[in-house]
Design an enzyme around this catalytic site. Structure first.
Site, PDB file in Angstrom:
ATOM      1  N   CYS A  70      17.191   1.116  17.292  1.00 30.60           N
ATOM      2  CA  CYS A  70      18.018   0.386  18.259  1.00 30.60           C
ATOM      3  C   CYS A  70      18.706  -0.846  17.684  1.00 30.60           C
ATOM      4  O   CYS A  70      19.932  -0.951  17.685  1.00 30.60           O
ATOM      5  CB  CYS A  70      17.170  -0.039  19.452  1.00 30.60           C
ATOM      6  SG  CYS A  70      16.376   1.302  20.341  1.00 30.60           S
ATOM      7  N   HIS A 131      19.301  -6.472  22.909  1.00 34.29           N
ATOM      8  CA  HIS A 131      18.371  -6.172  21.808  1.00 34.29           C
ATOM      9  C   HIS A 131      18.823  -6.717  20.458  1.00 34.29           C
ATOM     10  O   HIS A 131      18.485  -6.177  19.407  1.00 34.29           O
ATOM     11  CB  HIS A 131      18.138  -4.660  21.699  1.00 34.29           C
ATOM     12  CG  HIS A 131      16.759  -4.328  21.188  1.00 34.29           C
ATOM     13  ND1 HIS A 131      16.308  -3.043  20.979  1.00 34.29           N
ATOM     14  CD2 HIS A 131      15.718  -5.144  20.835  1.00 34.29           C
ATOM     15  CE1 HIS A 131      15.075  -3.060  20.537  1.00 34.29           C
ATOM     16  NE2 HIS A 131      14.689  -4.327  20.441  1.00 34.29           N
TER      17      HIS A 131
END
Length: 578
Positions: A70, A131
């Site tokens: 990610c 993130h």
């Protein structure tokens, strides 16, 4: 007659030119496999809106994430650069941010496409998952926050959606608990028992203080475990609107509906101006969730319910573009940050990971299943509908594509690894501008992809591959994700070579006997890798252990009572609005 011909010529030229300064809606799924959408071959998962998007635009069948994890993949997407260039690729096992109060993140020196477009007068918003860090030195500096990287508006989650965020869904820290808690407790227990026996037998005189210290140490370890389990959710799983915490811990009730409503409202507010919207879904990363309208409705359990709810959200965004008559002047992009997480299986044996179709591997490794992702782009009247291309493209390509369409010059003080997609999408070029692509496993160069200019072959050479466990499986189930170094991998000398154009499943590595140019091909790819390495410069490691660790002074808390961190301003705002 001459004037009429001139007028017709001008009209034809105007129609052939792309609309200036389009809007951009970039839809990013989390952990969605290329085998999940119906338009990529799934016959049982219902994704009519993603399929509608593909029918109206171009479907990329060899669209590649710059990383199979990610954080680095999203850094590459935002900047158009390999994540190692920004320090957003780890040298350790942990390749993503796990705590909101970590000090690492996307450096302020990096330029995102949001910053470029904001400088061009665009309204910019990120809704959903970020993130890429939050703060550096104090909880109020927000140096890595979306608002510090070109976004005017942010609503969502600054880290990621984890099992630990949803009560009863398990933990991603199980292996850490075993190493840091259960093994030490076992050692202390054995030590206590051994000392007690020796003491009773009179073979060793053990002071009572030793027993007390060992018992206190065991109690301290257990206490830390209990505190971690109790406080992780409120401290790390919260929603923000811009710099304000609005719900801590976050509630999963109608969460996708709330994110979608924010996206729709942003489009409606900016219908008269140029805008960039990044809608970054929490679906279908675990912990899986869905609203009551979708729970139990799919053929694939909780995963299918979440995927179909996400597809509904895509439909809502497409509908508001139609309703506001913005579709013809909006480039819509849909993708996933990397492949499906094949190791996501619950203790009850329920599969909580998606499908990577025919491709090997998945999240956290560079087999095709880990990096080949859905890639769909639609712009009615500019991109011909119903196209499909198998040319290698990258999620880094969105950066230069968006910048050029927004009339923004690219930064000249850094290497941009992405390439403008429009010539390929509009049929002005039949070849990808990527002759070579480099596949990193965290900070380690794992594989090289070569698409020679005068050939239909697409060569892929692995310098190392992960050791799947159990042997013969399609993932690293014993560790939950594959790691990138040490005894977790197998080095290959010479590198493992495949022709992806003929063997997309990566089942049959080539040899000098099966490929006459074997050594010549590998030498070209090694030279390319060496040349690429020379373009890298040393930068601070944003994913070092020092940057990954939780730091109390960076912790945001919406209530005055430290560590309780309980508030729900969203419910309060809803009551006020009523």
């Amino acid at each position: 007659m001459g004037r009429l011909l001139l007028l017709l010529l001008c009209v034809c030229q105007a129609q052939s030119q792309p609309a200036s300064r389009p809007n951009f809606v970039l839809l990013m799924a989390d952990d969605l496999g290329i085998g999940d959408p119906g338009c990529y071959g799934n016959k049982t998962l219902r994704t009519p809106n993603i399929d509608r998007l593909a029918q109206g635009g171009v479907k990329l069948t060899q669209h590649l994430a710059a990383s199979p994890l990610c954080t680095p993949s999203r850094a590459a997407f935002m900047t158009g650069r390999y994540p190692i260039r920004s320090g957003m690729a780890s040298w350790s096992r942990i390749g993503v941010f796990l705590f909101t109060a970590s000090s690492g993140g996307l450096p302020a020196s990096e330029i995102t496409f949001a910053r470029l477009l904001k400088n061009q007068g665009y309204s910019t918003a990120l809704i959903g998952k970020w993130h890429l860090g939050m703060s550096c030195d104090s909880k109020s500096d927000f140096c890595h926050h979306p608002l510090s990287h070109g976004f005017d508006y942010f609503y969502g989650l600054t880290v990621t959606n984890l099992r630990d965020c949803k009560p009863g869904s398990g933990s991603v820290f199980t292996q850490g608990f075993w190493l840091l808690v259960f093994i030490p407790l076992q050692i202390i227990g054995v030590a206590l028992l051994t000392l007690a026996v020796l003491n009773c037998m009179g073979l060793l005189c053990v002071p009572h203080a030793i027993f007390l210290c060992l018992l206190l140490l065991a109690a301290a370890i257990l206490g830390l475990l209990v505190c971690f389990l109790h406080y992780f959710r409120p401290l790390n799983c919260f929603l923000m609107r811009n710099h304000e915490v609005t719900q801590q811990p976050m509630s999963y009730d109608n969460l996708t509906q709330r994110l979608t409503a924010e996206a729709v409202q942003f489009i409606q507010r900016n219908a008269e101006t140029s805008f960039l919207l990044v809608l970054s879904y929490l679906h279908v990363h675990t912990a899986l969730f869905s609203s009551k309208d979708f729970t139990g409705k799919s053929q694939h359990g909780a995963y299918g319910d979440a995927a179909e709810e996400m597809d509904w959200s895509v439909g809502q965004v497409l509908n508001v573009l139609d309703d506001m008559k913005l579709a013809n002047n909006t480039l819509v992009y849909f993708s996933s940050d990397h492949g499906a997480h094949v190791e996501e299986v619950t203790a009850k044996g329920e599969c909580h990971g998606g499908s990577n179709g025919i491709y090997k591997g998945g999240k956290a490794n560079n087999w095709e299943g880990g990096i080949r992702v859905p890639g769909i782009l639609r712009w009615p009247g500019v991109i011909q509908a119903g196209q499909e291309t198998d040319e290698p493209t990258s999620n880094m390509d969105i950066f230069p594509t968006v910048a050029k369409l927004a009339s923004s010059p690219l930064p000249e003080d850094r290497i941009i690894d992405g390439r403008d997609l429009m010539p390929l999408l509009q049929g002005r070029s039949q070849r990808s501008d990527h002759e070579f692509l480099f596949h990193y496993c965290n900070s380690y160069l794992n594989a090289v992809r070569w698409h020679p200019r005068n050939s239909t072959s697409i060569w892929k050479a692995f310098f190392f591959t992960p050791k799947f466990s159990p042997e013969g499986s399609n993932g690293c189930f014993s560790t939950h994700v594959c790691y990138c170094y040490g005894h977790f991998i197998t080095h290959h000398h010479p590198p493992l070579l495949f022709d992806i154009s003929k063997d997309p499943r990566e089942r049959n590595p080539l040899t000098p006997e099966t490929e006459p140019r074997f050594h010549e091909i590998l030498q070209v790819m090694q030279d390319a890798a060496d040349g690429h390495a020379k373009t890298l410069t040393a930068v601070p490691d944003q994913l070092s252990m020092g940057n990954l660790l939780w730091k109390p002074w960076l912790q945001l808390c919406c209530s005055s009572l430290r560590l309780s961190c309980q508030c729900d301003k969203e419910k309060q705002d809803k009551r006020v609005s009523h």
